[in-house]
Design an enzyme around this catalytic site. Structure first.
Site, PDB file in Angstrom:
ATOM      1  N   ARG A 223       0.847  -1.191   0.000  1.00 44.31           N
ATOM      2  CA  ARG A 223       0.000   0.000   0.000  1.00 44.31           C
ATOM      3  C   ARG A 223       0.882   1.241   0.000  1.00 44.31           C
ATOM      4  O   ARG A 223       1.937   1.275   0.632  1.00 44.31           O
ATOM      5  CB  ARG A 223      -0.925  -0.002   1.216  1.00 44.31           C
ATOM      6  CG  ARG A 223      -2.071  -1.011   1.115  1.00 44.31           C
ATOM      7  CD  ARG A 223      -3.057  -0.576   0.038  1.00 44.31           C
ATOM      8  NE  ARG A 223      -4.239  -1.413  -0.026  1.00 44.31           N
ATOM      9  CZ  ARG A 223      -4.439  -2.364  -0.931  1.00 44.31           C
ATOM     10  NH1 ARG A 223      -3.497  -2.627  -1.817  1.00 44.31           N
ATOM     11  NH2 ARG A 223      -5.567  -3.051  -0.947  1.00 44.31           N
ATOM     12  N   HIS A 271      -0.431   1.177 -10.027  1.00 39.46           N
ATOM     13  CA  HIS A 271      -1.291   0.343  -9.177  1.00 39.46           C
ATOM     14  C   HIS A 271      -2.026  -0.717 -10.007  1.00 39.46           C
ATOM     15  O   HIS A 271      -3.250  -0.859  -9.942  1.00 39.46           O
ATOM     16  CB  HIS A 271      -2.307   1.218  -8.436  1.00 39.46           C
ATOM     17  CG  HIS A 271      -2.801   0.588  -7.160  1.00 39.46           C
ATOM     18  ND1 HIS A 271      -3.151   1.306  -6.038  1.00 39.46           N
ATOM     19  CD2 HIS A 271      -3.019  -0.711  -6.833  1.00 39.46           C
ATOM     20  CE1 HIS A 271      -3.557   0.490  -5.085  1.00 39.46           C
ATOM     21  NE2 HIS A 271      -3.492  -0.752  -5.549  1.00 39.46           N
TER      22      HIS A 271
END
Length: 308
Positions: A223, A271
């Protein structure tokens, strides 16, 4: 059964058509359409509405459309509302592919060769066999175990680290804060697949990088807020780290003037390491909905005390 989908609309329409054929007893509405809010039992979302209880007074389940649920503010949700993250084969396979690509690229020194290409340099460097390259994976949940299984099959010397003890064939396992330093000292390539919690926020920093072998490399697919950007740049400048593959950042996307964009030792991707695949994801969702209907345990249920 009525459910509401609040995320990318095109995927929602595909899921809506699929459920109409495969499970006509389940009616999926695409936000902002909700049907009768009093009848909605499940919400599938990346971000729920601000006042979820007011919107859906009889909500029984909240599903994340992604592999994690740390984008939810758990403190803002009803304390007794089950929160479920997505566990489906497409997400897992995507992460295995991405980390395998990244580890192989770093193992074979590809960032260096791509830089040489831009400089029109034809220069070969020695290459280690995989058995002599130590790869450490932080996070040994479903994704971490799948990644380790593939890396072991490729012949890498693999280790894993988790908060609690684990056992995994062909992998040396460390756990807890007391064993983190030993794990890091044996990681020539460090792969972060940890969820975002209060303890992992900012974890990838100078203190951690300095415990890696000199010239190590980083794969960050956990993350964004786990990585300290300035500390990574310092580690690359000093040679403590030789390269990094970064799929998640904070913020996303990065500002146009951010140094990651042009850094010769960084591969930056938007991502995309692990993306929900429509067919396998909706099948996994339906399986969990049937489990809920039958009173069976749910796959991917979040432990709120741990945040994952």
């Amino acid at each position: 059964m009525q459910i509401v989908y609040k995320s990318e609309p095109e995927r929602g329409r595909l899921w809506q058509r699929w459920l109409a054929q495969q499970a006509p007893d389940i009616q999926l509405h695409i936000w902002p359409e909700t049907g009768d809010p009093d009848q909605v039992e499940a919400l599938i979302a990346w971000q729920p509405p601000a006042d979820i209880t007011a919107c859906f007074p009889h909500l029984k389940l909240l599903f994340s459309v992604g592999a994690g649920a740390d984008q939810f503010d758990l403190n803002a949700l009803p304390p007794d509302l089950p929160v479920v993250r997505m566990i489906e084969p497409g997400l897992t396979q995507g992460m295995v592919e991405y980390v395998t690509f990244a580890v192989l690229g770093l193992h074979r020194d590809m960032p260096r060769y791509f830089q040489q290409q831009r400089q029109q340099q034809w220069l070969a460097h020695s290459a280690l066999p995989a058995a002599q390259r130590r790869v450490g994976v932080m996070g040994m949940g479903e994704l971490g175990q799948a990644v380790l299984r593939q890396l072991v099959a490729l012949g890498f010397d693999c280790a894993g680290w988790s908060r609690t003890p684990r056992q995994f064939t062909g992998v040396r396992c460390w756990h807890g804060d007391d064993q983190l330093a030993d794990f890091l000292a044996h990681s020539d390539i460090l792969v972060c697949l940890l969820p975002l919690t209060t303890t992992t926020h900012g974890l990838l920093n100078s203190a951690l990088f300095n415990q890696l072998p000199y010239g190590a490399a980083l794969v960050q697919a956990g993350r964004g807020p786990q990585l300290n950007h300035d500390h990574l740049l310092l580690a690359l400048k000093s040679g403590q780290l030789r390269a990094a593959v970064i799929d998640v950042t904070d913020p996303e996307p990065l500002p146009a003037d951010h140094p990651f964009w042009q850094h010769p030792a960084i591969w930056l991707t938007p991502h995309i390491a692990s993306q929900t695949q429509n067919d396998s994801a909706i099948a996994a969702l339906l399986d969990n909905l049937r489990r809920y209907q039958h009173g069976e345990p749910l796959h991917g249920l979040i432990d709120r005390t741990r945040g994952y």
